[in-house]
Each structure stands twice: as C-alpha cells, then as structure tokens.
Design an enzyme around this catalytic site. Structure first.
Site, PDB file in Angstrom:
ATOM      1  N   HIS A 241      59.129  52.527  68.832  1.00  0.00           N
ATOM      2  CA  HIS A 241      60.038  53.525  69.414  1.00  0.00           C
ATOM      3  C   HIS A 241      60.310  54.699  68.479  1.00  0.00           C
ATOM      4  O   HIS A 241      60.908  55.685  68.904  1.00  0.00           O
ATOM      5  CB  HIS A 241      61.350  52.860  69.843  1.00  0.00           C
TER       6      HIS A 241
ATOM      7  N   ASP B 238      66.784  50.655  77.208  1.00  0.00           N
ATOM      8  CA  ASP B 238      66.487  49.910  75.991  1.00  0.00           C
ATOM      9  C   ASP B 238      67.541  48.832  75.755  1.00  0.00           C
ATOM     10  O   ASP B 238      68.715  49.023  76.075  1.00  0.00           O
ATOM     11  CB  ASP B 238      66.500  50.904  74.810  1.00  0.00           C
TER      12      ASP B 238
ATOM     13  N   HIS C 138      68.360  48.130  72.806  1.00  0.00           N
ATOM     14  CA  HIS C 138      68.974  48.590  71.559  1.00  0.00           C
ATOM     15  C   HIS C 138      69.427  50.044  71.685  1.00  0.00           C
ATOM     16  O   HIS C 138      68.925  50.788  72.519  1.00  0.00           O
ATOM     17  CB  HIS C 138      67.971  48.468  70.407  1.00  0.00           C
TER      18      HIS C 138
ATOM     19  N   ASP D  41      69.162  52.221  69.067  1.00  0.00           N
ATOM     20  CA  ASP D  41      68.299  53.043  68.204  1.00  0.00           C
ATOM     21  C   ASP D  41      69.075  54.204  67.589  1.00  0.00           C
ATOM     22  O   ASP D  41      68.591  55.330  67.493  1.00  0.00           O
ATOM     23  CB  ASP D  41      67.070  53.541  68.969  1.00  0.00           C
TER      24      ASP D  41
ATOM     25  N   HIS E 287      62.046  52.667  63.662  1.00  0.00           N
ATOM     26  CA  HIS E 287      62.089  52.512  65.132  1.00  0.00           C
ATOM     27  C   HIS E 287      63.498  52.185  65.629  1.00  0.00           C
ATOM     28  O   HIS E 287      63.747  52.239  66.829  1.00  0.00           O
ATOM     29  CB  HIS E 287      61.055  51.487  65.629  1.00  0.00           C
TER      30      HIS E 287
ATOM     31  N   ASP F 158      61.854  51.624  76.648  1.00  0.00           N
ATOM     32  CA  ASP F 158      61.400  50.568  75.755  1.00  0.00           C
ATOM     33  C   ASP F 158      61.253  49.312  76.594  1.00  0.00           C
ATOM     34  O   ASP F 158      62.198  48.898  77.271  1.00  0.00           O
ATOM     35  CB  ASP F 158      62.451  50.371  74.647  1.00  0.00           C
TER      36      ASP F 158
ATOM     37  N   ASP G 149      61.414  46.410  75.832  1.00  0.00           N
ATOM     38  CA  ASP G 149      62.359  45.336  75.525  1.00  0.00           C
ATOM     39  C   ASP G 149      63.692  45.519  76.260  1.00  0.00           C
ATOM     40  O   ASP G 149      64.578  44.663  76.191  1.00  0.00           O
ATOM     41  CB  ASP G 149      62.550  45.137  74.024  1.00  0.00           C
TER      42      ASP G 149
ATOM     43  N   GLU H 272      56.736  50.234  72.766  1.00  0.00           N
ATOM     44  CA  GLU H 272      56.924  48.877  72.225  1.00  0.00           C
ATOM     45  C   GLU H 272      56.142  47.799  72.982  1.00  0.00           C
ATOM     46  O   GLU H 272      56.494  46.623  72.930  1.00  0.00           O
ATOM     47  CB  GLU H 272      58.417  48.510  72.148  1.00  0.00           C
TER      48      GLU H 272
END
Length: 298
Positions: A98, A121, A123, A125, A138, A225, A227, A270
């Site tokens: 990412h 996402d 997360h 980030d 990332h 992303d 994830d 990712e």
C-alpha cells in the site's frame, strides 16, 4: 470515449513479506483485461514500473525501511499516473504493497483542487516514523498524502499535501495503532469501522460516504486494500485481520460508487499470491473492479 490505463506497481519495499511484488501479475492472470474489455472503448495496459530489489535498508535517521527506493519508485509512478490522466484515461493501478498509494495520489491530486479519497482498508495507514511500530512505509501512505511524514515522501511531485483530512473517508477499519487514533481525532477524519458497517449496513455507509464527498470534492480516488475484506474471502494479503467486510458487501459498495459516478482514479493493492489460495484474492479484486466500472448481472 472511455479509456482505461492500467499501471502495474510490483513493489514490496514498503513492508517485510515477499510475494506482494507478484500482485500485478496475479491480477492480470485472473483475467482483468478480458473482464474489463466490454466496459471501455480502449484499454491500455502500460505494463509494470521496474522496481529492482536491494537488500532492506533502514534509514538511520528516521528508522524507515527502504526510504530512498520507495520514494524514487513512487515518484516514477506519480509520473505515469499523471501521463495517463493527461491522455484522457482513467488510471487504474495494481499493487504491490500500500506504500504505492503515495505515488498514485501524487500523480492524481495535481489534476484536482479538492481531491477526495476513499480508503477501503482494515488499517488506517496513518502512521509516521514516530508512531510506526515497524518502520514499514506501507502503514504510512495516507498520513504522507496529508503532508505528514518524511519530506522525501510528502514532497513527491513537488507539492504537499495531496489530500485534505476533511476529504478522506476510511471504510472497514478494524486495526488502528494508538498514534493513528490520535491523528484521526485531531484531524477529524471520517471513519466507518466494522462496528458502523455491521450496525448501519453497507448501503447506509456508502450512501453517507457518497453524500459526504460529492459536494466537497471535484474528483475521488479509491484506494482499495484487499485486506479490507475478510481473510476468509481474500486470504492472499500480508496483514490479514479477521472480521472484515464480505465480498457481497464490497461488491455492493463498488456498484454504488459506479452508480454515483464518483470515482475518477483507483488502485487495488496488497494482493500476495504466495499467501493466497488458488489466486482467489486476485479474482476477488478483478470482480470488484468489474463492478466498479459498471459490469451488470442483467
């Protein structure tokens, strides 16, 4: 005329797990060109930006991993994205980890006065060298794009910030570091965690997101992303977090964004085929792209 430019960014320098550099190949192998071909007048696959690989280098001052190379390659990506937009094409970037969003946003944002960003996402980030537990870049691209972080990253493209905090919506968050939580509250960033998605439903989340961004932005970038999805449905990611968004919810989100005609650039990141099950995650990515660009069942 509807044109698409595909740019592969096979970079794994922003984190420690090998394999995510093969993400663009996995997405192509999953049939992305064939799937998107009916949805565009022209598709130009511009290939991959060459990354090369050095040993992991930790910057002595900032403790950031591979800082110089990540900055250099993101600057290359920014140029490619900029050229794609200038040619009248929609830029679609395949990652890679990412950290590539730093380059994508540097190339996109110069074409807009008030760029919006949907950060799909698990997360935030939003780490910096000071708050990052790992030094992995990332985990920092959204902070960098707001102008917070190492100048080698924030100044890519010759300007900062790329995006204002009030023009950001994070969707699917379920793993945030303490420093990220502080930054979210300080900057007033709009976040829909899994709690909100479960409680409100994805339809309401997307309706609110679209309404929030529509009036305040002149373009919206989608940074997705894989994830963000639950690892049961997207296992091939480096930092899986259980309890994520379902494929059905994600597909609905993409369809709603397409109906709103909101998205002006996108990246899917990712995808790590080494950690995947029969290229399942890349196939999910391709299906979501198809929905984002208007593929219909009937």
């Amino acid at each position: 005329m509807r044109k698409l430019s595909i740019i592969g960014m096979p970079m794994d320098l922003g984190q420690m797990r090998r394999g995510v550099d093969m993400g663009p190949s996995a997405i192509r192998y999953a049939g992305v060109n064939e799937r998107l071909k009916p949805l565009f007048d022209e598709i130009h696959d511009l290939g991959d930006i060459p990354i090369g690989r050095e040993e992991v280098v930790v910057d002595k001052e900032s403790n950031l991993r591979n800082l110089d190379l990540v900055a250099e390659k993101n600057a290359n990506l920014a140029d490619k994205v900029d050229e794609a937009i200038q040619s009248g094409a929609f830029p679609l970037v395949f990652g890679g980890d990412h950290s590539i969003a730093i380059g994508t946003l540097a190339g996109v944002s110069k074409h807009y006065n008030n760029l919006g960003v949907i950060w799909y996402d698990a997360h935030g980030d939003l780490n910096t060298a000071e708050t990052s537990p790992s030094g992995n870049i990332h985990g920092m691209p959204l902070a960098v794009s707001m102008g917070i972080g190492h100048p080698a990253l924030t100044e890519i493209g010759g300007y900062a910030p790329k995006v204002k905090p009030e023009n950001i919506v994070i969707i699917g968050a379920r793993s945030l570091d303490d420093g990220e939580k502080i930054l979210i509250k300080e900057k007033g960033i709009k976040v829909y965690t899994m709690h909100e998605i479960d409680r409100m439903g994805m339809t309401k989340v997307m309706e609110e997101t679209i309404a929030y961004l529509k009036d305040r932005t002149d373009g919206v970038h989608l940074s997705l992303d894989l994830d963000g999805l639950d690892p049961v449905e997207a296992p091939g990611v480096g930092t899986p977090v259980i309890g994520g968004i379902s494929f059905r919810e994600s597909n609905l989100a993409m369809e709603m964004l397409e109906e709103a005609k909101l998205i002006t650039s996108a990246e899917f990141v990712e995808v790590n085929p080494i950690l995947d099950d029969k290229n399942k995650t890349a196939s999910v990515a391709v299906a979501l792209m198809a929905s984002l660009f208007g593929e219909k069942l009937l």
